[in-house]
Every structure is written in C-alpha cells, then in structure tokens.
Design an enzyme around this catalytic site. Structure first.
Site, mmCIF file in Angstrom:
data_model
loop_
_atom_site.group_PDB
_atom_site.id
_atom_site.type_symbol
_atom_site.label_atom_id
_atom_site.label_comp_id
_atom_site.label_asym_id
_atom_site.label_seq_id
_atom_site.Cartn_x
_atom_site.Cartn_y
_atom_site.Cartn_z
ATOM 1 N N HIS A 82 0.844 -1.195 0.000
ATOM 2 C CA HIS A 82 0.000 0.000 0.000
ATOM 3 C C HIS A 82 0.878 1.243 0.000
ATOM 4 O O HIS A 82 1.867 1.312 0.729
ATOM 5 C CB HIS A 82 -0.893 0.008 1.249
ATOM 6 C CG HIS A 82 -1.776 1.197 1.334
ATOM 7 N ND1 HIS A 82 -2.971 1.278 0.640
ATOM 8 C CD2 HIS A 82 -1.648 2.364 1.991
ATOM 9 C CE1 HIS A 82 -3.530 2.447 0.876
ATOM 10 N NE2 HIS A 82 -2.749 3.125 1.705
ATOM 11 N N SER A 183 -7.606 4.044 9.645
ATOM 12 C CA SER A 183 -8.370 4.066 8.397
ATOM 13 C C SER A 183 -7.673 3.205 7.329
ATOM 14 O O SER A 183 -8.285 2.329 6.714
ATOM 15 C CB SER A 183 -8.493 5.523 7.928
ATOM 16 O OG SER A 183 -8.918 5.595 6.600
HETATM 17 N N1 URA Z 1 -6.048 7.449 3.334
HETATM 18 C C1 URA Z 1 -6.983 6.712 3.971
HETATM 19 O O1 URA Z 1 -7.412 5.677 3.481
HETATM 20 N N2 URA Z 1 -7.426 7.165 5.159
HETATM 21 C C2 URA Z 1 -6.998 8.293 5.754
HETATM 22 O O2 URA Z 1 -7.438 8.629 6.826
HETATM 23 C C3 URA Z 1 -6.031 9.047 5.063
HETATM 24 C C4 URA Z 1 -5.566 8.599 3.857
#
Ligand code: URA
Length: 434
Positions: A82, A183
């Site tokens: 990622h 997140s």
């Molecule tokens: N990318 C995400 O998926 N979540 C965030 O909070 C910031 C960047």
C-alpha cells in the site's frame, strides 16, 4: 452505553474501552449514532489522541464492519502493498509483477485516483479489456494459479471507514495520526493478506509533509499490523518531487513496462527494489537483502517479471500484447514542450502542482464521478538537481487540446524553481520500519 458519555470521556482525556469502541463504530455504521455526535468524537480524538490499544480496537472494529476476506484458499503467503499516495507513483505496476515472478503470491485490492494523486486501477485500465471488477472467485483463482491478482476495492470492505472518512473529510479531522493509521489499516486487514508492505510517502507531494510525521505514521501502522497478527513493514520514501519521469495513466504504464525491462528511471527502479526486498524477506523468499536484490535483478533480466505483468493483464480480460508493444497504447493528440525560462539548476518541482497539471490536462478526477483521459499527462525531462540552459525542454505535456495544454504549461512553469545553486540531494529512502 450512550454516545454523550463517550464523547465526554474522550474530551477529558480518558481512554475508550474495546467494548465502547465497537459499540460506537457499529452504531455509527448502521446509522444509530448521528454524524454530529461522531464529528464531536473525532474532534475530541484529534485533540486528545488515542492509546495503542484504542487505535487497534478502532482499526479492528472498522475492519470487521464489513466483509473480512479469507484468502486461505490461496496457497502460500499472500502479499499486499500500500502506498499513502503520490504523484507519478506507478510502483505497484512494476513492483508486484517483479515480486510475484520471484515466487510470492500477490493478492491486492487497489483504489482509483482522486485529486492530485493517481490510482493503480485507473492505470491498469489503460490495457484494453482489463477488468478490476472481478469476482472473488476469479481473484482467488488468479492469485493461486498466476501468483498475481488485483481487484478494485468493494463497497463491502470496511464500510465504517468509508462513512467515517467522508465525515472526517468535512470536519477537519483527517490529519490525526491514529485516525489515518486505523483508516488505512482497517482496509488492508479486511483485504486479507498475511504480509503487507507500506510505502509511506514524505515531502511536498505527500499526505505527511515532514519526515517526522511520516515516520510516526509508518510506526503506528506497523504496530497495528503486528498487533493484528500480520507481517507489516513500512518504507518511508521521498515524494518531494514526482517519482520517475512520467505522470499520467498510460504514460506511467509505459514507464512501469520500461522498468520491468530494466530500462526505468533510477529513482523509481530503486524504490521498487527497496520495497521488493522487504516483501521477499518478509515472505521468506529470500534470506538476505543481497539475495532478494539478486532475485529481483534476475526476474527483470530474464523477462519473467514482464511476463508476469502480461499474466496479470490476460488473467483479468486484458490484451497482453500491449505489455510487449506499449507503443500501441493510445496517445494524446498534442505533445507540447515546456522550455526552461532561465539557465541554472532545477532547485524545486512542487509535487502537488505537477499532479494538478495532470488533472488540468484531464488525467485526474476532481470528484469520484469524473471520467479521466488515460492518454494525457506529463513527462519530466529534467528533475531536481539537473542543470539547464534557457530554452532547454524541461517537460513534455501530453494534451487533448490547446486550451488545457496552455493552462498546464503556465502551472508547470510556476511549479518549477530554477536557480544558480545546485540544490542538496534529497534521499529517496528516508527509512525502513520493520
Ligand atoms: N487514506 C486513507 O485511506 N485514510 C486516511 O485517513 C487518510 C488517507
């Protein structure tokens, strides 16, 4: 339990329990907790922070708010990667075939580009016929048989994060370390891979501008991954100028193909090698960095990395002949040279602004609904540290029409600083967190 008490607790610096966090996230996801209370909670977290345990519970509760992919039918270690997002970041397109050709199974969920950053899904759709809306059965089959599969993120993946991110976006609560880390990691954990390598960008084009913040985010995500029982490492890499030379979907695909043939730009190749080494080491495919590097060099040299990209494209309905003949890919009708307005050294190229140039040319999305032109973008002929003479070509714009080219040209010239002094070289790799 009620939300008022939880907001009060967080506001006064208390730590929420596992039960409280799961209750809150479930209630918010199913609409029982209104946006205004969740907004207040996000702001309280913004100011008071979260403990390691709270962050883990928030991550896991969001990951479990939807489907948790079970990739156990795919043999061996399943690896994912990622990036926190950048300009010219076509890393997945070159790195994943390289790593897969070395023997690691890639099972990855990817997103589309938004704003000044691009997305892997859009880039792969440059290959005619390529589909990312494949079924989970095809995803599992391709990851098992071809060693590489990549699908678009489904709506069922971490729906709590989707709702919460939209709320944070409009309540100025995005830039909190635990909230960002939970997140990103909730989606990665729900996507099911055993091994995750994170490319955390730092610099003017990154989400985190300072090295210190990028490192802290990397550390937090690695901690969450470990607490959740996955193998996670993070590479902090530079995003103070665009990565490689190409920015724009088809242009980036061509650069990734060149890199798979050993003909890519030096910075981009180095990043792929660094991330690749991390993946091979963590996946047990190599016992040392030297061995991992050797394997990666070998699959580029013997063509198996390029063949693996062709497998990925063919396996998902695309025409793999374009992998071997990238000049067949669509081209923008106009190529417009940007010339240096003065002599000297390129001292700075504002990364976000270059991303915006691509957006102006039609290569990016302002809203999720925008349709993008895969052909357009820019190729940087000169990068930071290069010496130029007035009138030298510093970039080439690939445009659909004169109007967008004119606007992008003006913006690009404003994004580049040329001065008498050669700037100090910035590191590409700022650190590795294992
Ligand atoms: N990318 C995400 O998926 N979540 C965030 O909070 C910031 C960047």
């Amino acid at each position: 339990m009620n939300m008022y008490d939880l907001i009060q607790k967080k506001k006064t610096g208390g730590a929420l329990t596992q039960e409280e966090i799961y209750w809150m996230v479930n209630g918010f996801t199913n609409g029982e907790i209104p946006d205004y209370q969740m907004s207040a909670m996000m702001m309280a977290i913004f100011f008071k922070g979260m403990t390691r345990e709270e962050t883990l519970h928030l991550t896991m509760s969001m990951a479990k708010s939807g489907e948790m992919l079970d990739l156990s039918k795919i043999p061996g270690i399943k690896a994912d990667k990622h990036s926190t997002g950048g300009v010219g970041d076509k890393t997945s397109l070159a790195l994943l075939p390289m790593v897969s050709a070395c023997g690691l199974n890639i099972a990855k969920m990817s997103g589309r580009g938004l704003g000044h950053t691009g997305g892997t899904i859009d880039k792969l759709e440059s290959f005619p016929g390529f589909r990312t809306d494949i079924s989970i059965e095809t995803f599992e089959k391709n990851a098992s048989e071809l060693g590489i599969a990549l699908m678009g993120q489904t709506a069922e993946l971490a729906p709590a994060d989707k709702k919460l991110y939209a709320l944070r976006d409009v309540t100025a609560t995005v830039d909190q370390m635990s909230l960002i880390a939970s997140s990103i990691m909730s989606k990665k954990l729900a996507a099911g891979a055993d091994l995750i390598v994170l490319d955390v960008k730092t610099g003017s084009g990154a989400f985190m501008k300072s090295e210190e913040d990028s490192r802290a985010l990397g550390e937090e995500m690695v901690r969450i991954g470990k607490d959740a029982g996955r193998k996670v490492s993070a590479v902090i890499s530079d995003m103070d100028q665009p990565l490689g030379r190409a920015v724009g979907n088809i242009l980036e695909v061509k650069e990734a193909i060149a890199t798979l043939k050993g003909e890519g730009p030096q910075d981009f190749t180095k990043l792929c090698m660094t991330l690749g080494c991390q993946m091979l080491l963590a996946g047990g495919v190599a016992g040392s960095i030297d061995e991992a590097e050797m394997k990666l060099f070998e699959v580029v040299k013997n063509g198996s990395a390029l063949n693996k990209l062709a497998d990925l494209v063919k396996g998902q309905g695309g025409d793999a002949s374009y992998v071997y003949e990238p000049d067949k890919l669509d081209q923008a009708p106009l190529k417009v040279e940007v010339k240096a307005p003065a002599s000297g050294f390129i001292q700075r190229i504002l990364c976000d602004e270059v991303g915006l140039c691509s957006l102006i040319l039609g290569g990016g999305r302002r809203t999720k609904e925008d349709v993008i032109d895969l052909r357009v973008g820019l190729v940087l002929e000169k990068k930071v540290g290069d010496e130029v003479r007035e009138g030298d070509v510093i970039a080439v714009l690939h445009a659909a029409d004169e109007k967008s080219a004119g606007e992008a040209m003006e913006r690009y010239l404003a994004a580049v600083t040329i001065g008498a002094e050669k700037p100090e070289e910035r590191k590409l790799i700022h650190g590795i967190i294992e």
